[in-house]
Design an enzyme around this catalytic site. Structure first.
Site, short mmCIF file in Angstrom:
data_model
loop_
_atom_site.label_atom_id
_atom_site.label_comp_id
_atom_site.label_asym_id
_atom_site.label_seq_id
_atom_site.Cartn_x
_atom_site.Cartn_y
_atom_site.Cartn_z
N LYS A 1 0.81 -1.22 0.00
CA LYS A 1 0.00 0.00 0.00
C LYS A 1 0.84 1.27 0.00
CE LYS A 1 -4.13 -1.91 2.22
NZ LYS A 1 -5.08 -1.77 3.35
N ALA B 1 -0.57 0.78 14.80
CA ALA B 1 -0.06 1.97 14.10
C ALA B 1 0.42 1.62 12.70
CB ALA B 1 1.07 2.61 14.91
#
Length: 291
Positions: free
Chosen positions: A84, A145
């Site tokens: 990504k 995170a």
């Protein structure tokens, strides 16, 4: 504020060819979700799994692989872990959300150019509003995170969270994400928490955006005893739908939201980009639940 997707025209084709690019994605339900909705709308679509281990490519030759897909007639692909972020500099144009998040999960091939967008955040946003939107959300704790957390944290800040406390065992990653989101939403307080307890103190709800709880990563991301009945708990995991954390939160009396709706809604938003046709998200959710 919710931003519109990249404005590109629909492919003028007799059929639509799409796929999912990623690692360890053999069990993905993306082909089923996209192809089923396409059939319901009378659109001929083929959606393929393009697993890096099976096809034989990595982040280093991702650009060549995308160029090959475009030359083969693909209209677009979804992109998942671990590509990504790696795909971002390879694209010709990005949506505002993709630029702000630094991550892309949907790539379109149009007229020799590549366009990147991110429907993870918008999919989660729509899912959260439908499931827990009536509850207070001014103070939010987020566990995790990584890439999913960036999209989810962005969504909560876009929804008006005044404080977002993030915890992840990788402290450098937490600091980096807190700094990134804090810069994007300077009116909010975005902090890196030193522990799950510190993150959860005084919040309206908690979102679980780490891999802990997946079938491949069983367990609890934090001690459920830190929760209070007044809190809501959202988990981005959808395999299994009812994680250990959600079961524990329900037992405490918390309102809960599983990750199935996020998976469907991000797919619905990507489907609209691939086809320029608005899918029936309620039908997609019902099909997902039935399966």
């Amino acid at each position: 504020m919710l931003q519109p997707p990249v404005a590109v025209s629909a492919p003028a084709r007799a059929s639509i060819l799409c796929g999912l690019v990623g690692s360890g994605i053999g069990g993905s339900r993306s082909p089923e979700m996209h192809e089923r909705e396409a059939r319901a709308l009378g659109l001929p679509m083929v959606y393929r799994i393009l697993e890096s281990e099976a096809v034989g490519f990595g982040a280093g030759d991702l650009g060549q692989f995308l160029a090959m897909l475009a030359s083969l007639g693909f209209d677009g692909v979804n992109v998942t872990h671990p590509f990504k972020q790696a795909v971002v500099p390879l694209l010709d144009e990005l949506s505002d959300a993709a630029v702000r998040l630094g991550a892309v999960n949907t790539v379109l091939f149009r007229d020799g150019r590549t366009y990147g967008d991110n429907t993870d955040w918008s999919g989660y946003r729509a899912h959260f509003l439908a499931g827990l939107g009536v509850l207070p959300r001014g103070k939010v704790a987020m566990i995790g995170a990584g890439g999913a957390a960036a999209a989810v944290g962005y969504a909560h800040l876009d929804l008006g969270a005044r404080r977002l406390a993030i915890f992840d065992p990788a402290s450098d990653r937490v600091q980096a994400l807190a700094a990134r989101l804090g810069a994007l939403f300077p009116e909010a307080e975005v902090v890196a928490a030193a522990s799950p307890a510190a993150a959860l103190a005084g919040v309206d709800g908690a979102v679980q955006a780490s891999p802990v709880g997946m079938l491949s990563h069983p367990g609890l991301p934090f001690d459920p005893a830190l929760l209070e009945p007044r809190m809501w708990v959202s988990d981005v995991i959808y395999f299994p739908l009812e994680t250990q954390l959600l079961l524990a939160a329900k037992a405490i009396g918390c309102a809960t939201l599983n990750g199935g709706g996020m998976a469907v809604m991000q797919a619905a938003h990507a489907f609209a980009l691939f086809t320029a046709r608005e899918p029936d998200s309620r039908r997609m959710l019902a099909d997902f639940a039935a399966a």
